[in-house]
Design an enzyme around this catalytic site. Structure first.
Site, PDB file in Angstrom:
ATOM      1  N   ARG A 198       0.672  -1.361  -0.087  1.00  0.00           N
ATOM      2  CA  ARG A 198       0.116  -0.159   0.012  1.00  0.00           C
ATOM      3  C   ARG A 198       1.047   1.338   0.114  1.00  0.00           C
ATOM      4  NH1 ARG A 198      -2.320  -2.419   4.455  1.00  0.00           N
ATOM      5  NH2 ARG A 198      -1.754  -0.848   5.716  1.00  0.00           N
TER       6      ARG A 198
ATOM      7  N   TYR B 200      13.756 -10.503   7.240  1.00  0.00           N
ATOM      8  CA  TYR B 200      14.932 -11.116   6.893  1.00  0.00           C
ATOM      9  C   TYR B 200      14.965 -12.524   7.571  1.00  0.00           C
ATOM     10  CZ  TYR B 200      20.261 -11.834   5.999  1.00  0.00           C
ATOM     11  OH  TYR B 200      21.344 -12.057   5.268  1.00  0.00           O
TER      12      TYR B 200
ATOM     13  N   ARG C  34      19.683 -23.497  -2.796  1.00  0.00           N
ATOM     14  CA  ARG C  34      19.854 -23.709  -1.602  1.00  0.00           C
ATOM     15  C   ARG C  34      19.656 -22.388  -0.800  1.00  0.00           C
ATOM     16  NH1 ARG C  34      23.233 -22.450   2.155  1.00  0.00           N
ATOM     17  NH2 ARG C  34      23.977 -20.499   1.033  1.00  0.00           N
TER      18      ARG C  34
ATOM     19  N   LYS D 127      16.648  -9.432   1.072  1.00  0.00           N
ATOM     20  CA  LYS D 127      17.725  -8.845   1.068  1.00  0.00           C
ATOM     21  C   LYS D 127      17.953  -7.481   0.657  1.00  0.00           C
ATOM     22  CE  LYS D 127      21.017 -12.185   2.007  1.00  0.00           C
ATOM     23  NZ  LYS D 127      22.061 -12.119   2.713  1.00  0.00           N
TER      24      LYS D 127
ATOM     25  N   GLU E   5      22.724 -14.830  -4.637  1.00  0.00           N
ATOM     26  CA  GLU E   5      22.245 -15.328  -3.231  1.00  0.00           C
ATOM     27  C   GLU E   5      21.734 -16.633  -3.339  1.00  0.00           C
ATOM     28  OE1 GLU E   5      21.844 -14.848   0.806  1.00  0.00           O
ATOM     29  OE2 GLU E   5      22.550 -13.601  -0.699  1.00  0.00           O
ATOM     30  N   ASP E   6      22.266 -17.618  -2.263  1.00  0.00           N
ATOM     31  CA  ASP E   6      21.818 -18.868  -2.157  1.00  0.00           C
ATOM     32  C   ASP E   6      21.711 -19.946  -3.258  1.00  0.00           C
ATOM     33  OD1 ASP E   6      21.602 -18.308   0.433  1.00  0.00           O
ATOM     34  OD2 ASP E   6      19.370 -18.171   0.636  1.00  0.00           O
TER      35      ASP E   6
ATOM     36  N   ASP F 206      27.122 -13.428  -2.257  1.00  0.00           N
ATOM     37  CA  ASP F 206      27.085 -12.929  -0.664  1.00  0.00           C
ATOM     38  C   ASP F 206      27.237 -14.063   0.245  1.00  0.00           C
ATOM     39  OD1 ASP F 206      26.328 -11.361   1.595  1.00  0.00           O
ATOM     40  OD2 ASP F 206      24.535 -12.332   1.868  1.00  0.00           O
ATOM     41  N   ASP F 207      26.774 -15.361  -0.155  1.00  0.00           N
ATOM     42  CA  ASP F 207      27.202 -16.700   0.680  1.00  0.00           C
ATOM     43  C   ASP F 207      28.642 -16.898   0.835  1.00  0.00           C
ATOM     44  OD1 ASP F 207      24.089 -17.559   0.971  1.00  0.00           O
ATOM     45  OD2 ASP F 207      24.596 -17.313  -1.100  1.00  0.00           O
TER      46      ASP F 207
ATOM     47  N   ALA G 134      31.514 -27.793   4.549  1.00  0.00           N
ATOM     48  CA  ALA G 134      32.477 -27.366   3.348  1.00  0.00           C
ATOM     49  C   ALA G 134      31.362 -26.991   2.217  1.00  0.00           C
ATOM     50  CB  ALA G 134      33.266 -28.821   3.078  1.00  0.00           C
TER      51      ALA G 134
ATOM     52  N   ALA H  40      29.488 -21.463   1.673  1.00  0.00           N
ATOM     53  CA  ALA H  40      29.282 -20.613   2.901  1.00  0.00           C
ATOM     54  C   ALA H  40      30.951 -20.877   3.711  1.00  0.00           C
ATOM     55  CB  ALA H  40      28.485 -20.461   3.605  1.00  0.00           C
TER      56      ALA H  40
ATOM     57  N   ASN I 249      21.856 -20.405   9.209  1.00  0.00           N
ATOM     58  CA  ASN I 249      20.567 -19.890   9.219  1.00  0.00           C
ATOM     59  C   ASN I 249      19.597 -21.027   8.581  1.00  0.00           C
ATOM     60  OD1 ASN I 249      21.058 -17.384  10.644  1.00  0.00           O
ATOM     61  ND2 ASN I 249      22.104 -16.695   8.523  1.00  0.00           N
TER      62      ASN I 249
END
Length: 629
Positions: free
Chosen positions: A127, A148, A201, A219, A290-291, A313-314, A350, A353, A470
């Site tokens: 809105r 987030y 992922r 993000k 990302e991911d 970012d990871d 491993a 990240a 996370n």
């Protein structure tokens, strides 16, 4: 027949009927029904809108029911999830949501409180965007966990059912050959920041397919609230190449492509086409990956990082935050940060990240030792990596190429009584680490046995535990477990938020949140304002070191190695300034708007911070002026 005609004369006053009676009867008039051209509800509608204007118009919007031909005709391709659904499927989705209220009334809340808050905030976002971000900025500590992590993980899991209004773009395997034209369906002439995922992922939740768009949206909410990126210049993107999650493929409400994931060159061709398309339309955009699953995260980073303004970012953001925390842990032990290369670190995980952190941390150690070949060898020897199959050594079969430099040689493990595949408990007992770093996405991995092994073996006065996975349920341990088992001197950090622990006698066990939000907004903002051609390792290193130095000595000695989220906007400003300075130093800066590279070079530290702050968007209602087309 005569009876029928007399009856028709009496009952019908209409001229058309009288005309019928005057014509000779052939039988056709009775047996053939009159044909009508159309019904009122099915006439084509002529509209003077395209793109998002249609999707935001309740009279014409069909949502996910727009056919592919309509999507192409009306510039909607890419603005909706790729799966075209029927109106009945839309009704089914709505009824599932509506029935939730009945369940809530009868049995209590079926949604978590966090997800209910997300729904309310999301409706406000639909809105009134300015009001939404004003509330988010003013209450960032309370609402960052909603928009987030950890709540965004729950949102992604339920996204097909939660979907109401399009936000962002969807590029799919079915769009191959069309992306260069599709990108012009987005109405913004300028986009500064894109967060893109392929949903493979999401956090530690695995393959969520098209529903991963939720992480890109979350993000970018932080890019706006923490970094002051203009919300009209951000774009969340989902690249749908299918999903290997069979539960989603069987779900009638799933909005993504109903096929298994593309692999190999087919997969790469989709990502290549996307990158070419967005950088053709917006040459100065910054793309954050990302991911993406580990098998693609590193190859895609290496494929694009020297050509486009992009980062992962990871791999890089998580690494920077972890490095800042590791340097903070050294400070908390009362030692200078230059002692960092002496830390023994056991790493659980491993994936992209975990290896991203190890790679970046070893480079930081090597830089402190002089950046020689022996310095790199010495740095790599400080890390012991354990995955689901145990300790990784050079004898491991089919080892990931990114892991090879950190696999332990047999001579390193033999004298400690360790071998390929040794358990995490065994490794902790024999290595006696200063730091136990978790990036495994396995909740509770740091069991009582593991934590007791750390307590009983380490020679460090203040060992550090980083349970960084996370969302919250995937954290390797809780702060209560860490402080109660290892002791009150432990340094604890996690990826998702936890409350501090009351240790009694007025003592507090600080639960630090080592979240990527401390870095990626500043990396993006600093790159934007410097106009850097690429995002270098030096820029990422400068960001991490700025975060590490942000905390005051007295705070660090209390065990506080990360700042509170309430200071995120100030932290981001400092990080962005550090990134700008490094970009200028490396001769990568090309300037931004009226600030050319030469002027950037002349700015001192205080002026760079002022320059950054002056370019951060704030949520204030602008004065609106109507202009006729």
């Amino acid at each position: 027949m005569a009876i029928f005609l007399r009856s028709l004369r009496r009952s019908s006053p209409f001229a058309a009927v009288r005309q019928l009676l005057r014509r000779p009867y052939t039988g056709e008039e009775v047996t053939q029904a009159r044909e009508f051209t159309t019904c009122e509800g099915s006439r084509p509608s002529l509209i003077h809108k395209r793109s998002l204007d249609i999707l935001h118009d309740p009279w014409f919007n069909k949502g996910t029911a727009f056919s592919m031909t309509e999507r192409d005709r009306l510039d909607l391709r890419g603005l909706l999830p790729p799966n075209v659904v029927s109106s009945q499927q839309q009704i089914d989705r709505f009824m599932v949501d509506l029935k939730r209220f009945e369940v809530n009334a009868r049995d209590g809340m079926s949604d978590t409180i966090a997800l209910a808050k997300w729904r309310v905030l999301n409706r406000l976002h639909d809105r009134n965007e300015v009001m939404y971000y004003k509330i988010l900025i003013n209450n960032i500590e309370e609402y960052a966990p909603i928009v987030y992590t950890p709540t965004v993980g729950l949102v992604c899991q339920k996204y097909s059912g939660l979907y109401r209004r399009p936000r962002g773009m969807y590029f799919s395997a079915a769009d191959r050959g069309e992306m260069m034209s599709m990108v012009y369906n987005w109405p913004a002439d300028q986009v500064d920041m894109i967060v893109v995922t392929d949903g493979s992922r999401i956090l530690g939740l695995g393959d969520l397919g098209v529903q991963g768009i939720g992480i890109a949206i979350g993000k970018l909410d932080l890019y706006v609230s923490a970094a002051g990126i203009n919300p009209q210049r951000v774009l969340p993107v989902m690249i749908d190449v299918g999903t290997n999650n069979d539960n989603l493929l069987k779900d009638p409400l799933y909005l993504g492509l109903e096929q298994h994931r593309l692999e190999g060159e087919e997969y790469l061709s989709v990502i290549d086409e996307f990158m070419e398309a967005v950088f053709t339309r917006w040459p100065n955009v910054i793309v954050q990956f990302e991911d993406f699953q580990t098998k693609w995260a590193f190859p895609l980073l290496q494929r694009y990082r020297n050509t486009y303004r992009m980062f992962n970012d990871d791999v890089q953001g998580t690494a920077g935050v972890a490095i800042a925390g590791l340097l903070g842990a050294v400070r908390a032990q009362g030692r200078p940060m230059l002692d960092f290369p002496k830390q023994k670190i056991v790493v659980a995980g491993a994936g992209s990240a975990g290896i991203g952190v190890v790679d970046a941390a070893s480079k930081t150690m090597a830089r402190m030792l002089g950046n020689t070949e022996s310095a790199f060898q010495s740095a790599r020897s400080q890390f012991w990596i354990v995955d689901a199959s145990g300790l990784i050594t050079e004898s491991r079969a089919n080892i990931d190429p990114a892991v090879v430099p950190f696999s332990r040689k047999q001579k390193d493990v033999g004298h400690l009584g360790l071998s390929e595949g040794s358990s995490l408990v065994e490794v902790v007992k024999k290595v006696k680490p200063d730091v136990l770093l978790g990036l495994s996405a396995v909740g509770g991995l740091f069991s009582k046995e593991v934590l007791e092994a750390l307590r009983d073996s380490t020679t460090c006065s203040r060992p550090a535990i980083f349970a960084m996975s996370n969302p919250t349920k995937n954290a390797e341990c809780t702060p209560e477990e860490a402080f109660s088992i290892v002791g009150e001197n432990v340094i604890f950090a996690s990826g998702s938020p936890f409350h501090d622990v009351n240790l009694g006698d007025g003592k507090i066990g600080h639960s630090n949140q080592g979240n990527n939000m401390y870095l990626f907004p500043g990396i993006g903002l600093g790159t934007l304002l410097s106009g850097a051609r690429v995002i270098s390792d030096g820029m990422l290193q400068a960001a991490a070191e700025c975060l590490a130095a942000y905390m005051k000595d007295e705070e660090v000695h209390e065990g506080v190695i990360y700042p509170p989220i309430s200071r995120i906007r100030d932290i981001t400003k400092e990080v962005a300034a550090a990134v700008v300075r490094e970009a200028v130093k490396e001769d990568l800066a090309e300037g931004y708007r009226d600030m050319d590279p030469r002027e950037l070079e002349r700015l001192n530290e205080e002026e760079i911070i002022e320059y950054v702050q002056s370019n951060m968007w704030s949520p204030e209602y602008p004065t609106l002026v109507y202009k006729q087309d």
